[in-house]
Design a protein around this motif. Sequence first.
Motif, PDB file in Angstrom:
ATOM      1  N   LEU A 161     -35.802 -71.998  36.073  1.00 14.71           N
ATOM      2  CA  LEU A 161     -35.440 -71.771  34.677  1.00 14.71           C
ATOM      3  C   LEU A 161     -35.057 -73.109  34.041  1.00 14.71           C
ATOM      4  CD1 LEU A 161     -35.075 -69.521  32.600  1.00 14.71           C
ATOM      5  CD2 LEU A 161     -32.687 -69.394  33.275  1.00 14.71           C
ATOM      6  N   LEU A 162     -35.721 -73.448  32.953  1.00 15.44           N
ATOM      7  CA  LEU A 162     -35.458 -74.695  32.230  1.00 15.44           C
ATOM      8  C   LEU A 162     -34.699 -74.397  30.947  1.00 15.44           C
ATOM      9  CD1 LEU A 162     -39.037 -76.235  32.436  1.00 15.44           C
ATOM     10  CD2 LEU A 162     -37.091 -76.834  33.850  1.00 15.44           C
ATOM     11  N   GLY A 163     -33.690 -75.194  30.656  1.00 14.27           N
ATOM     12  CA  GLY A 163     -32.962 -75.070  29.383  1.00 14.27           C
ATOM     13  C   GLY A 163     -33.486 -76.103  28.402  1.00 14.27           C
ATOM     14  N   ILE A 164     -34.006 -75.663  27.261  1.00 21.65           N
ATOM     15  CA  ILE A 164     -34.569 -76.560  26.249  1.00 21.65           C
ATOM     16  C   ILE A 164     -33.544 -76.715  25.128  1.00 21.65           C
ATOM     17  CG2 ILE A 164     -36.527 -77.040  24.750  1.00 21.65           C
ATOM     18  CD1 ILE A 164     -37.322 -76.575  27.710  1.00 21.65           C
ATOM     19  N   ALA A 165     -33.022 -77.926  24.980  1.00 18.55           N
ATOM     20  CA  ALA A 165     -32.034 -78.197  23.929  1.00 18.55           C
ATOM     21  C   ALA A 165     -32.721 -78.199  22.571  1.00 18.55           C
ATOM     22  CB  ALA A 165     -31.370 -79.548  24.180  1.00 18.55           C
ATOM     23  N   PRO A 166     -32.004 -77.818  21.507  1.00 15.39           N
ATOM     24  CA  PRO A 166     -32.612 -77.838  20.168  1.00 15.39           C
ATOM     25  C   PRO A 166     -32.920 -79.274  19.737  1.00 15.39           C
ATOM     26  CG  PRO A 166     -30.271 -77.325  20.019  1.00 15.39           C
ATOM     27  CD  PRO A 166     -30.618 -77.376  21.485  1.00 15.39           C
ATOM     28  N   ALA A 167     -33.964 -79.413  18.938  1.00 17.68           N
ATOM     29  CA  ALA A 167     -34.346 -80.727  18.413  1.00 17.68           C
ATOM     30  C   ALA A 167     -33.325 -81.183  17.374  1.00 17.68           C
ATOM     31  CB  ALA A 167     -35.736 -80.645  17.790  1.00 17.68           C
ATOM     32  N   LYS A 168     -33.178 -82.495  17.268  1.00 16.28           N
ATOM     33  CA  LYS A 168     -32.274 -83.064  16.279  1.00 16.28           C
ATOM     34  C   LYS A 168     -33.029 -83.230  14.970  1.00 16.28           C
ATOM     35  CE  LYS A 168     -30.109 -85.730  19.938  1.00 16.28           C
ATOM     36  NZ  LYS A 168     -29.973 -87.081  20.498  1.00 16.28           N
ATOM     37  N   ASN A 169     -32.276 -83.395  13.886  1.00 16.56           N
ATOM     38  CA  ASN A 169     -32.892 -83.605  12.575  1.00 16.56           C
ATOM     39  C   ASN A 169     -32.860 -85.079  12.198  1.00 16.56           C
ATOM     40  OD1 ASN A 169     -33.570 -80.923  11.880  1.00 16.56           O
ATOM     41  ND2 ASN A 169     -31.417 -80.497  11.499  1.00 16.56           N
ATOM     42  N   LEU A 170     -33.891 -85.492  11.472  1.00 17.17           N
ATOM     43  CA  LEU A 170     -33.995 -86.860  10.985  1.00 17.17           C
ATOM     44  C   LEU A 170     -33.573 -86.932   9.525  1.00 17.17           C
ATOM     45  CD1 LEU A 170     -37.505 -87.753  12.446  1.00 17.17           C
ATOM     46  CD2 LEU A 170     -35.311 -88.642  13.240  1.00 17.17           C
ATOM     47  N   ASN A 171     -32.940 -88.027   9.179  1.00 19.01           N
ATOM     48  CA  ASN A 171     -32.655 -88.350   7.790  1.00 19.01           C
ATOM     49  C   ASN A 171     -33.600 -89.489   7.421  1.00 19.01           C
ATOM     50  OD1 ASN A 171     -31.022 -88.359   5.307  1.00 19.01           O
ATOM     51  ND2 ASN A 171     -30.410 -90.376   6.012  1.00 19.01           N
ATOM     52  N   VAL A 172     -34.412 -89.294   6.391  1.00 17.36           N
ATOM     53  CA  VAL A 172     -35.401 -90.306   6.020  1.00 17.36           C
ATOM     54  C   VAL A 172     -35.212 -90.687   4.555  1.00 17.36           C
ATOM     55  CG1 VAL A 172     -37.857 -90.826   5.845  1.00 17.36           C
ATOM     56  CG2 VAL A 172     -37.033 -89.394   7.720  1.00 17.36           C
ATOM     57  N   GLU A 173     -35.055 -91.992   4.319  1.00 20.52           N
ATOM     58  CA  GLU A 173     -34.947 -92.518   2.956  1.00 20.52           C
ATOM     59  C   GLU A 173     -36.181 -93.359   2.666  1.00 20.52           C
ATOM     60  OE1 GLU A 173     -31.049 -94.274   1.859  1.00 20.52           O
ATOM     61  OE2 GLU A 173     -30.539 -93.758   3.929  1.00 20.52           O
ATOM     62  N   VAL A 174     -36.770 -93.164   1.492  1.00 21.68           N
ATOM     63  CA  VAL A 174     -37.941 -93.934   1.083  1.00 21.68           C
ATOM     64  C   VAL A 174     -37.564 -94.736  -0.162  1.00 21.68           C
ATOM     65  CG1 VAL A 174     -40.351 -93.827   0.353  1.00 21.68           C
ATOM     66  CG2 VAL A 174     -39.475 -92.140   1.989  1.00 21.68           C
ATOM     67  N   ILE A 175     -37.813 -96.038  -0.109  1.00 22.68           N
ATOM     68  CA  ILE A 175     -37.543 -96.915  -1.251  1.00 22.68           C
ATOM     69  C   ILE A 175     -38.854 -97.602  -1.599  1.00 22.68           C
ATOM     70  CG2 ILE A 175     -36.232 -98.916  -2.050  1.00 22.68           C
ATOM     71  CD1 ILE A 175     -34.111 -98.133   0.054  1.00 22.68           C
ATOM     72  N   PRO A 176     -39.284 -97.604  -2.840  1.00 22.16           N
ATOM     73  CA  PRO A 176     -38.662 -97.004  -4.008  1.00 22.16           C
ATOM     74  C   PRO A 176     -38.884 -95.491  -4.039  1.00 22.16           C
ATOM     75  CG  PRO A 176     -40.746 -97.976  -4.640  1.00 22.16           C
ATOM     76  CD  PRO A 176     -40.551 -98.272  -3.180  1.00 22.16           C
ATOM     77  N   LYS A 177     -38.126 -94.837  -4.890  1.00 17.99           N
ATOM     78  CA  LYS A 177     -38.230 -93.382  -5.030  1.00 17.99           C
ATOM     79  C   LYS A 177     -39.527 -92.998  -5.752  1.00 17.99           C
ATOM     80  CE  LYS A 177     -33.917 -92.329  -3.696  1.00 17.99           C
ATOM     81  NZ  LYS A 177     -33.808 -92.180  -2.286  1.00 17.99           N
ATOM     82  N   MET A 178     -39.999 -93.889  -6.639  1.00 16.62           N
ATOM     83  CA  MET A 178     -41.212 -93.614  -7.407  1.00 16.62           C
ATOM     84  C   MET A 178     -42.280 -94.641  -7.073  1.00 16.62           C
ATOM     85  SD  MET A 178     -41.674 -93.494 -11.528  1.00 16.62           S
ATOM     86  CE  MET A 178     -41.813 -91.772 -11.855  1.00 16.62           C
ATOM     87  N   GLY A 190     -38.089 -85.132  20.563  1.00 12.85           N
ATOM     88  CA  GLY A 190     -36.691 -84.722  20.551  1.00 12.85           C
ATOM     89  C   GLY A 190     -36.151 -84.475  19.150  1.00 12.85           C
ATOM     90  N   TYR A 191     -36.997 -84.708  18.130  1.00 16.02           N
ATOM     91  CA  TYR A 191     -36.581 -84.536  16.734  1.00 16.02           C
ATOM     92  C   TYR A 191     -37.565 -83.611  16.014  1.00 16.02           C
ATOM     93  CZ  TYR A 191     -33.580 -88.613  17.432  1.00 16.02           C
ATOM     94  OH  TYR A 191     -32.632 -89.486  17.883  1.00 16.02           O
ATOM     95  N   ASN A 192     -37.053 -82.909  15.017  1.00 13.54           N
ATOM     96  CA  ASN A 192     -37.938 -82.131  14.157  1.00 13.54           C
ATOM     97  C   ASN A 192     -38.748 -83.089  13.287  1.00 13.54           C
ATOM     98  OD1 ASN A 192     -37.087 -79.460  14.921  1.00 13.54           O
ATOM     99  ND2 ASN A 192     -35.205 -79.807  13.764  1.00 13.54           N
ATOM    100  N   THR A 193     -40.017 -82.759  13.041  1.00 14.82           N
ATOM    101  CA  THR A 193     -40.871 -83.593  12.202  1.00 14.82           C
ATOM    102  C   THR A 193     -40.372 -83.542  10.759  1.00 14.82           C
ATOM    103  OG1 THR A 193     -42.784 -83.243  13.618  1.00 14.82           O
ATOM    104  CG2 THR A 193     -43.237 -83.919  11.362  1.00 14.82           C
ATOM    105  N   PHE A 194     -40.289 -84.717  10.131  1.00 10.29           N
ATOM    106  CA  PHE A 194     -39.896 -84.829   8.726  1.00 10.29           C
ATOM    107  C   PHE A 194     -41.150 -85.065   7.905  1.00 10.29           C
ATOM    108  CE2 PHE A 194     -39.017 -87.367   5.007  1.00 10.29           C
ATOM    109  CZ  PHE A 194     -37.941 -86.733   4.438  1.00 10.29           C
ATOM    110  N   ARG A 195     -41.264 -84.391   6.767  1.00 10.98           N
ATOM    111  CA  ARG A 195     -42.434 -84.541   5.903  1.00 10.98           C
ATOM    112  C   ARG A 195     -41.968 -84.563   4.445  1.00 10.98           C
ATOM    113  NH1 ARG A 195     -47.996 -83.594   6.557  1.00 10.98           N
ATOM    114  NH2 ARG A 195     -49.018 -82.751   4.733  1.00 10.98           N
ATOM    115  N   LYS A 196     -42.426 -85.573   3.719  1.00  9.37           N
ATOM    116  CA  LYS A 196     -42.085 -85.687   2.292  1.00  9.37           C
ATOM    117  C   LYS A 196     -43.348 -86.005   1.515  1.00  9.37           C
ATOM    118  CE  LYS A 196     -39.213 -88.109  -0.990  1.00  9.37           C
ATOM    119  NZ  LYS A 196     -37.945 -88.774  -1.188  1.00  9.37           N
ATOM    120  N   GLU A 197     -43.537 -85.324   0.393  1.00  9.18           N
ATOM    121  CA  GLU A 197     -44.695 -85.558  -0.469  1.00  9.18           C
ATOM    122  C   GLU A 197     -44.214 -86.192  -1.767  1.00  9.18           C
ATOM    123  OE1 GLU A 197     -47.487 -82.583  -2.824  1.00  9.18           O
ATOM    124  OE2 GLU A 197     -47.921 -82.556  -0.672  1.00  9.18           O
TER     125      GLU A 197
END
Length: 187
Positions: A41-58, A134-141
């Motif tokens: 039996l394997l225990g799978i830990a939850p994935a961590k979340n990423l914080n992503v900042e994009v510069i410039p905003k526009m 180990g992290y959730n995929t981050f996606r920004k449009e």
Amino acid sequence: VLSKGDSVSGWLEFHTVKEGAAKLIVELVSGSEKLQSKEILLGIAPAKNLNVEVIPKMIVPYISNNLLVKVTEIPSAESPDSNLLKPVSGAVVNFILSNVAVAIIETNNQGFAAFTLNAPPNNSKLVIEVKKQGYNTFRKEISISESILMFVPSEIRDNLTANGISEKQRTLGIVNASPIALTIKKI
């Protein structure tokens, strides 16, 4: 041939689909006959979340845009350093312009990835996708538009009449939402 006292060892590489418990079944098979089976039996830990900042905003169309992406780990609530955002090195940052991958860059040890987007067309979309095991995929449009000025307020509604109030003064602000300096020649 495996004689008495011999051992077999090797490496298994796992890729998880979701957190929780998973069973690993190891079987010893001879021909079509299962001789022995072991369940782990394997225990799978939850994935961590990423914080992503994009510069410039526009992003401005028709010119080169220097982009800087900063990737940090969002600490868990139980973490003693829950206020600190730790840089994530080795994260893969995909830049996808109008469904075409234009660059794949790995973050450095400070969590930064830099890229120059050359003269994107107007009304296109840039997708920034960040992945690391180990992290959730981050996606920004990000929508790319030549509407780089914002007017404050965005709308003015007033009634003027020919025989009554024929003029009013209102303050109108113009905000440059782009990363480039603009010169106003006439208002």
